[in-house]
Scaffold this active site. Structure first.
Site, mmCIF file in Angstrom:
data_model
loop_
_atom_site.group_PDB
_atom_site.id
_atom_site.type_symbol
_atom_site.label_atom_id
_atom_site.label_comp_id
_atom_site.label_asym_id
_atom_site.label_seq_id
_atom_site.Cartn_x
_atom_site.Cartn_y
_atom_site.Cartn_z
ATOM 1 N N CYS A 164 -0.631 -7.284 6.636
ATOM 2 C CA CYS A 164 0.036 -6.924 5.382
ATOM 3 C C CYS A 164 1.127 -5.873 5.561
ATOM 4 C CB CYS A 164 -0.998 -6.455 4.362
ATOM 5 S SG CYS A 164 -2.350 -7.642 4.169
ATOM 6 N N HIS A 304 1.137 0.731 -1.454
ATOM 7 C CA HIS A 304 0.490 -0.490 -0.978
ATOM 8 C C HIS A 304 -0.512 -0.975 -2.018
ATOM 9 C CE1 HIS A 304 -0.751 -3.468 1.886
ATOM 10 N NE2 HIS A 304 -2.001 -3.044 1.887
ATOM 11 N N GLU A 315 -5.028 5.687 0.774
ATOM 12 C CA GLU A 315 -3.578 5.821 0.605
ATOM 13 C C GLU A 315 -3.251 7.083 -0.181
ATOM 14 O OE1 GLU A 315 0.394 3.273 -0.676
ATOM 15 O OE2 GLU A 315 -1.572 2.569 -1.342
ATOM 16 N N LYS A 336 1.672 -4.677 -6.944
ATOM 17 C CA LYS A 336 0.723 -5.774 -6.716
ATOM 18 C C LYS A 336 -0.116 -6.035 -7.964
ATOM 19 C CE LYS A 336 0.284 -5.249 -1.679
ATOM 20 N NZ LYS A 336 1.183 -4.086 -1.472
ATOM 21 N N HIS A 341 -1.163 -9.828 -4.076
ATOM 22 C CA HIS A 341 -0.873 -9.356 -2.720
ATOM 23 C C HIS A 341 -0.254 -10.497 -1.922
ATOM 24 C CE1 HIS A 341 -0.886 -7.290 0.918
ATOM 25 N NE2 HIS A 341 -2.159 -6.960 1.049
ATOM 26 N N PHE A 401 -4.570 -5.316 7.917
ATOM 27 C CA PHE A 401 -5.729 -5.541 8.781
ATOM 28 C C PHE A 401 -5.320 -5.299 10.232
ATOM 29 C CE2 PHE A 401 -8.474 -8.712 6.121
ATOM 30 C CZ PHE A 401 -8.679 -7.719 5.180
#
Length: 416
Positions: A164, A304, A315, A336, A341, A401
């Site tokens: 991502c 994010h 975050e 998002k 996403h 990830f």
């Protein structure tokens, strides 16, 4: 002397708009692109999650039948967004040095539809029925290759694949290509088309997806105490980067300066972020240092913020560590919440929105924030919000990830 890099073209193909202006307009309104899936495979496989954010219109509205047949959906989306960004930049293809024109276009998963459809064909019908174009279509570098072929970029065609964080990492890579003197123009971006039963089933099995099947538009809810996972999205974002001198020489309209970037790794876990946000903190601080930015320069962050219980808090921890008490003055958007996403495309689309936020001095809206998590006391944009005048900076964060972290810093530009 470091070459200044500017943003001159933008393109987007997203769940809330089939181009950058429409995506931007809807991002300011707080439009949700999440819908109930009507594909027959949802019922066939009895998937526990039956919502997603598909592109707002089909790729077939923008590509020929031949192009559709020879491109995986991820590549289709990339080409659509890149063509828009190229047209928006106003660059005359006949007047640039194509050997100094490069592409860095990312994906997180790549041609999953082509790969799995090809496997089904092989099992059900045998090897002679597998299409010869299957491998070129499934390659993760397919979007970068197609964009470079379409526009005639002969400098290089590169493909960051960092989950991502991919789209933002591609933007950082484009910055370095121009700064280093290896390119004058770089098309950067990210594309993803993974609303397919296999990845949907896998993400659902790891309990990463929201199961609000009966209220799809309210499913993606970053920072809310009732968030229960992210919503799968698809699409592409693209930006044209140029050296300042190249852009000024042709009288280009400049949206903003791409001032800095940093890429780090958590080295912690394959799926979970470092709970203390240490890698993200280093990326945030690194991007600011790279751009000569101090915390008080920052007025906006496109976070994010995936809407997962374990992802949103680290975050915040990283932002607090990087910006200190000044974070209380920074407007934070979690886009998002509107478009889900987009995995490897998310950072590119969010970079487009961040550039437009700086250019128009407005911040996109975060929707579905009804009860803000007390452990994430951010100044979240939930309604019309003006950004200040003068020289300002916005940050775009992406984390993936594998512990990938990528941050870009975008600074306002005074047209010369």
């Amino acid at each position: 002397m470091t070459r200044k890099v500017v943003i001159t073209g933008l393109g987007a193909f997203t769940p809330i708009g089939s181009d950058a202006p429409t995506t931007w307009e809807n991002a300011l309104k707080g439009t949700s692109g999440v819908r109930k899936l009507t594909d027959e495979w949802v019922e066939k496989y009895d998937l526990p999650v039956s919502i997603a954010a598909k592109t707002s219109s089909p790729a077939s509205d923008y590509l020929s039948r031949v192009e559709m047949k020879r491109m995986d959906p991820s590549t289709q989306y990339a080409v659509i967004a890149a063509r828009e960004a190229w047209k928006d930049s106003g660059i005359d293809t006949e007047k640039i040095d194509h050997d100094r024109f490069s592409v860095s276009f990312a994906t997180g998963i790549g041609g999953v539809w082509t790969l799995l459809d090809g496997w089904d064909t092989l099992r059900e019908s045998g090897p002679r029925r597998v299409m010869p174009m299957t491998v070129p279509m499934l390659m993760p570098n397919g979007p970068a290759a197609a964009v470079s072929l379409d526009l005639g970029a002969r400098g290089s065609a590169q493909t960051p694949v960092s989950a991502c964080a991919s789209g933002t990492e591609a933007t950082a890579q484009g910055l370095e290509l121009i700064r280093s003197g290896k390119a004058d123009v770089v098309m950067v971006g990210g594309a993803e088309a993974a609303i397919h039963p296999m990845p949907m089933a896998s993400f659902a099995a790891m309990k990463a997806l929201s199961k609000r099947n009966d209220e799809p538009e309210r499913a993606s809810r970053p920072y809310d105490t009732d968030r229960d996972g992210f919503v799968m999205g698809e699409g592409a974002g693209a930006l044209v980067l140029e050296s300042e001198e190249h852009a000024l020489a042709r009288g280009a309209r400049i949206y903003a300066e791409l001032a800095g970037a940093a890429v780090t790794s958590d080295g912690y876990h394959i799926t979970a972020p470092d709970p203390e946000g240490l890698g993200a903190t280093r990326a945030l601080k690194g991007a600011m240092e790279d751009g000569g930015i101090v915390p008080t320069d920052v007025v906006h962050v496109n976070a994010h913020a995936t809407s997962t219980p374990v992802g949103d808090r680290p975050e915040y921890t990283a932002l607090k560590a990087a910006l200190g008490d000044h974070l209380d003055n920074v407007w934070v958007s979690a886009t998002k919440s509107q478009m889900g996403h987009l995995l490897g495309a998310s950072g590119a689309v969010e970079s487009v929105l961040t550039a437009l936020a700086i250019y128009h001095r407005k911040a996109p809206v975060t929707i579905n924030l009804e009860n803000q998590d007390p452990d994430i006391p951010l100044k979240v944009v939930t309604g019309p919000t003006e950004l200040p005048e003068g020289e300002i900076v916005a940050l775009n964060n992406s984390f993936g990830f594998g512990g990938h972290n990528a941050v870009v810093a975008i600074r306002s530009y005074a047209q010369k």
